[in-house]
Design a protein around this motif. Structure first.
Motif, PDB file in Angstrom:
ATOM      1  N   TRP A 165       0.839  -1.197   0.000  1.00 12.03           N
ATOM      2  CA  TRP A 165       0.000   0.000   0.000  1.00 12.03           C
ATOM      3  C   TRP A 165       0.873   1.245   0.000  1.00 12.03           C
ATOM      4  CZ3 TRP A 165      -4.647   1.095  -1.308  1.00 12.03           C
ATOM      5  CH2 TRP A 165      -5.294   2.248  -0.843  1.00 12.03           C
ATOM      6  N   ASN A 242     -13.401   0.367  -6.835  1.00 11.61           N
ATOM      7  CA  ASN A 242     -12.064   0.257  -6.257  1.00 11.61           C
ATOM      8  C   ASN A 242     -11.702  -1.206  -6.004  1.00 11.61           C
ATOM      9  OD1 ASN A 242      -9.639   0.589  -4.947  1.00 11.61           O
ATOM     10  ND2 ASN A 242     -10.378   2.185  -3.575  1.00 11.61           N
ATOM     11  N   VAL A 244      -9.381  -2.480  -4.483  1.00 10.82           N
ATOM     12  CA  VAL A 244      -8.751  -2.757  -3.190  1.00 10.82           C
ATOM     13  C   VAL A 244      -9.634  -3.673  -2.361  1.00 10.82           C
ATOM     14  CG1 VAL A 244      -9.742  -0.789  -1.948  1.00 10.82           C
ATOM     15  CG2 VAL A 244      -7.527  -1.669  -1.253  1.00 10.82           C
ATOM     16  N   LYS A 248      -6.838  -6.310  -4.172  1.00  6.40           N
ATOM     17  CA  LYS A 248      -5.925  -5.834  -5.202  1.00  6.40           C
ATOM     18  C   LYS A 248      -5.326  -4.478  -4.820  1.00  6.40           C
ATOM     19  CE  LYS A 248      -6.843  -9.132  -8.279  1.00  6.40           C
ATOM     20  NZ  LYS A 248      -5.824 -10.075  -8.798  1.00  6.40           N
ATOM     21  N   ILE A 249      -4.172  -4.185  -5.386  1.00  2.07           N
ATOM     22  CA  ILE A 249      -3.556  -2.865  -5.278  1.00  2.07           C
ATOM     23  C   ILE A 249      -3.633  -2.218  -6.651  1.00  2.07           C
ATOM     24  CG2 ILE A 249      -1.398  -1.605  -4.964  1.00  2.07           C
ATOM     25  CD1 ILE A 249      -2.558  -2.477  -2.352  1.00  2.07           C
ATOM     26  N   ARG A 250      -4.268  -1.050  -6.719  1.00  2.25           N
ATOM     27  CA  ARG A 250      -4.337  -0.301  -7.973  1.00  2.25           C
ATOM     28  C   ARG A 250      -3.556   0.998  -7.779  1.00  2.25           C
ATOM     29  NH1 ARG A 250     -10.105   1.549  -9.978  1.00  2.25           N
ATOM     30  NH2 ARG A 250      -9.875   2.834  -8.096  1.00  2.25           N
ATOM     31  N   GLY A 274      -2.668  -7.672  -3.692  1.00  6.43           N
ATOM     32  CA  GLY A 274      -2.194  -6.978  -2.510  1.00  6.43           C
ATOM     33  C   GLY A 274      -1.892  -7.922  -1.358  1.00  6.43           C
TER      34      GLY A 274
END
Length: 557
Positions: A165, A242, A244, A248-250, A274
Motif C-alpha cells: 500500500w 475500487n 482494493v 488488489k492494489i491499484r 495486494g
C-alpha cells in the motif's frame, strides 16, 4: 557648503533573505531553515547590508511557486520597491523549475533588484556570461529534481507491483504502521464496522439501487465517508470501482495530477495482488462491475420516473437511443394527464433537422416486454422453438466462419510476404527510406484491419462451435427471471431488464415491436443471476443448480 558626511554616507541596501526546505530535505545536513538563515545573516552583516525581512517557506516543494506564500510575498515587496537585493543559500531554494526560476530572475532584474546565491557567488546576473551560467545551473537543478521525482515514482510503482500500500485512507481499512527491516511499512488492516458498510453498499447496488439512491439512503441513516463527510454519488462510485476491496492494489491511475488534472488518466494502471485481506468476494465484485458497465453505456437521463426501458431501444431512423419524454395535457375539467413516451434523443436535443421523434408509447412497449417474457415462460413450446432455431443457426454459421478465417489467414501471409519484399528492395538500395515507410504504413493499416476481423470471426466461431444451448437451462433462467421480475420493486425491475435485455427492436413505423433481444453469457448467470437481489418474495432468486453455460448466446423473443 556641502555636508561631506552626508555626501559620503553609503545608502542602506535592504536585503531580503529567502529560505526554503521541502519535506524530503528536512533530514539532510545543511538544508535546515535555521542553518540557511544563520549563514545568510552572517553574509549580510559582513557586507554591512540591512536585512529588510526574512521570507521562509518551510516544508514546501520547489516544484512550483504557486503554493509558496513567502515567495509570493517577497515578489510583491519587490514590485513595491522595498527591496534592493535578494539573497538565498542556494539557487534551487528559489525554484527547482527552470521556467519559474527565469521568471523570478527576470522580475528582479526588471525592478533593479540584485540576486545573490551564497553557494554560487560567481554568477553575476548583470552580465551575459553570468546569466548563461545561472541558467545552466538552473537547468541542472531542475534535472536533479526530476530525477528525484522519477526515482520516487519508480519506487512507489515497484511497491504497488509487490502488493504494498502506498498510503492514503480508504473506507473499510485502517492504515497501520508495522515494523519492516530497519524502519516501518504501511499496511491495510480491515476496520470491521467500515467493512460492513462497504459490503452494504455493494449489496445495495447489486439489488438495483442507483448511485444517488444509495448515497441518499446512507446519508439518511447517518453514515459518513472515511474523511467524515456525507456520501455523494462520486463517493459511492469510487467505492464500487475500487479493486482494493477484492484484495488488489491499484496504482498510477492518474499521472501528473498537478499539471493534467483529470485529463492525466493512465489507460494502463498497475493492478496487482495486494498483501491485505479482501472485504468483497469475487462473485459480488464481478456482478457489480458487469452491472455498472451495463448502466454506464445507457444514455444519461434527466427524468427516470417509471421508465423501465431507458437506453434499451434504438431509433429506427438514425440509430440513436430512445429516451424518456413526458407530455402533460390539461383536460376541460382541469385534470392534468401525464402521457409517457420514448422518443429519439437526437430529435429531442437537436430538433427535426437531426431526426424525427419516432415516439413510442411507454405504456405500450413496457407492457409488451413484460407480457412477452411471461408468454415465453408460460408456454414452454414457444421458448423451445426459439432455442431450437438458435442452435440450428449456430450450426449453419460454422462453415462460413471457417472459410472466412482461412481466407483471412491467407491474406495476412500475403501481406507478410510483401513486407519482406520491400525490406529486401531497401537493403539493395532499389527504394529509398521514405518510400519504404510509406509502403510499410499502408501494409500495416491493411494488416490491422484483417487481424481485427479475424479475431472477431474466431470469437464467433468459438461461440457457435460450443455445445448446443440447453433448452432446460434457458427455461430455468427465464422462469426464475420472470418470477423475480414480478415480485421486485421498480428499481430492481429496471436493473433486471437492463441487465438481461440487449435491445428492444422497434419497427420503422414506431408502433410495432420486431422483437426483444435478450443476451445471456457466463457472467450474467454466474455473477448476477445467482446473487438474489433484495426481495423477500422469491427465495433464492436465481439460485438454480450450476451447469456449464454456453460461451454467449442471445434470444430474440
Amino acid at each position: 557648503m556641502v555636508n561631506t558626511k552626508t555626501k559620503n554616507k553609503p545608502i542602506a541596501i535592504n536585503v531580503a533573505i529567502y529560505a526554503r526546505v521541502s519535506t524530503e530535505e528536512q533530514a539532510e545536513q545543511g538544508y535546515s531553515i535555521p542553518a540557511q538563515i544563520e549563514l545568510l545573516r552572517a553574509l549580510c552583516k559582513s557586507e554591512q547590508k540591512v536585512v529588510f525581512k526574512e521570507y521562509i517557506d518551510a516544508g514546501i516543494s520547489g516544484k512550483s511557486i504557486d503554493k509558496r506564500p513567502a515567495i509570493q510575498e517577497l515578489l510583491r515587496d519587490v514590485e513595491q520597491g522595498l527591496i534592493h537585493e535578494v539573497v538565498v543559500w542556494r539557487m534551487d531554494r528559489i525554484s527547482r523549475k527552470m521556467s519559474d526560476l527565469l521568471s523570478i530572475l527576470d522580475k528582479l532584474d526588471h525592478h533593479n533588484v540584485k540576486f545573490l546565491s551564497y553557494s554560487e557567488k560567481q554568477y553575476d546576473t548583470k552580465t551575459a556570461s553570468g546569466k548563461l551560467n545561472l541558467q545552466m545551473f538552473g537547468a541542472i537543478a531542475e534535472f536533479q529534481r526530476n530525477s528525484i521525482v522519477e526515482n520516487v515514482k519508480m519506487g512507489m510503482k515497484q511497491r504497488a507491483r509487490d502488493g504494498k500500500w502506498n498510503g492514503g485512507n480508504v473506507l473499510g481499512y485502517d492504515v497501520v504502521e508495522v515494523p519492516s527491516g530497519k524502519g516501518t511499512d504501511s499496511v491495510l488492516m480491515i476496520n470491521p464496522l467500515e467493512a460492513e458498510l462497504v459490503r452494504k453498499i455493494f449489496r445495495m447496488y447489486a439489488a438495483g439501487q442507483g448511485l444517488r439512491s444509495i448515497a441518499n439512503q446512507l446519508n439518511k441513516e447517518g453514515y459518513k465517508t472515511k474523511p467524515g463527510n456525507a456520501f455523494s454519488t462520486v463517493a459511492v462510485k469510487t467505492i464500487l470501482n475500487n479493486p482494493v476491496y477484492i484484495g488488489k492494489i491499484r496504482y498510477n491511475v492518474r499521472e501528473n495530477w498537478n499539471e493534467k488534472r483529470r485529463k492525466g488518466i493512465n489507460p494502463d494502471p498497475i493492478i496487482a495482488d495486494g498483501e491485505h485481506e479482501p472485504i468483497i468476494d469475487l462473485d459480488m465484485w464481478e456482478a457489480v462491475q458487469k452491472l455498472y458497465g451495463k448502466k454506464s453505456k445507457t444514455s444519461p437521463r434527466v427524468y427516470e420516473g417509471t421508465y423501465l426501458l431507458t437506453g434499451l431501444m434504438r431509433c429506427p431512423q438514425c440509430g440513436g437511443t430512445l429516451g424518456a419524454h413526458r407530455v402533460k395535457d390539461t383536460l376541460k375539467d382541469g385534470t392534468v394527464v401525464v402521457r409517457r413516451y420514448y422518443v429519439c434523443n437526437k430529435f429531442k436535443n437537436n430538433g427535426s433537422r437531426a431526426c424525427s421523434s419516432n415516439s413510442v408509447r411507454a405504456d405500450f412497449v413496457e407492457s409488451y416486454v413484460l407480457e412477452r417474457i411471461a408468454e415465453v415462460v408460460q408456454h414452454p413450446k414457444v421458448l423451445d422453438d426459439i432455442v431450437n432455431k438458435i442452435n440450428k443457426d449456430r450450426v449453419k454459421s460454422v462453415t462460413p466462419l471457417q472459410k472466412e478465417i482461412a481466407f483471412l489467414e491467407k491474406e495476412l501471409k500475403t501481406l507478410d510476404a510483401q513486407k519482406q519484399k520491400y525490406f529486401r528492395l531497401y537493403e539493395s538500395d532499389t527504394i529509398d527510406n521514405d518510400f519504404l515507410l510509406e509502403r510499410l504504413n499502408e501494409l500495416k493499416g491493411k494488416y490491422d484491419t484483417l487481424t481485427q476481423r479475424k479475431r472477431e470471426a474466431e470469437r464467433q466461431l468459438e461461440s457457435n462451435s460450443s455445445n448446443p444451448i440447453s433448452i432446460k437451462e434457458v427455461r430455468a433462467v427465464m422462469t426464475k427471471f420472470h418470477n423475480l421480475l414480478e415480485s421486485s420493486p421498480h428499481n430492481t425491475q429496471k436493473t433486471l431488464l437492463q441487465t438481461v435485455i440487449k435491445q428492444v427492436h422497434i419497427k420503422k413505423a414506431g408502433k410495432e415491436i420486431e422483437g426483444i433481444e435478450l443476451e445471456f453469457d457466463e457472467g450474467i448467470k454466474k455473477y448476477f443471476l445467482t446473487l438474489a437481489p433484495s426481495t423477500n418474495k422469491v427465495e433464492g432468486a436465481f439460485a438454480f443448480p450450476k451447469q456449464k453455460p454456453p460461451y454467449r448466446y442471445t434470444l430474440v423473443i
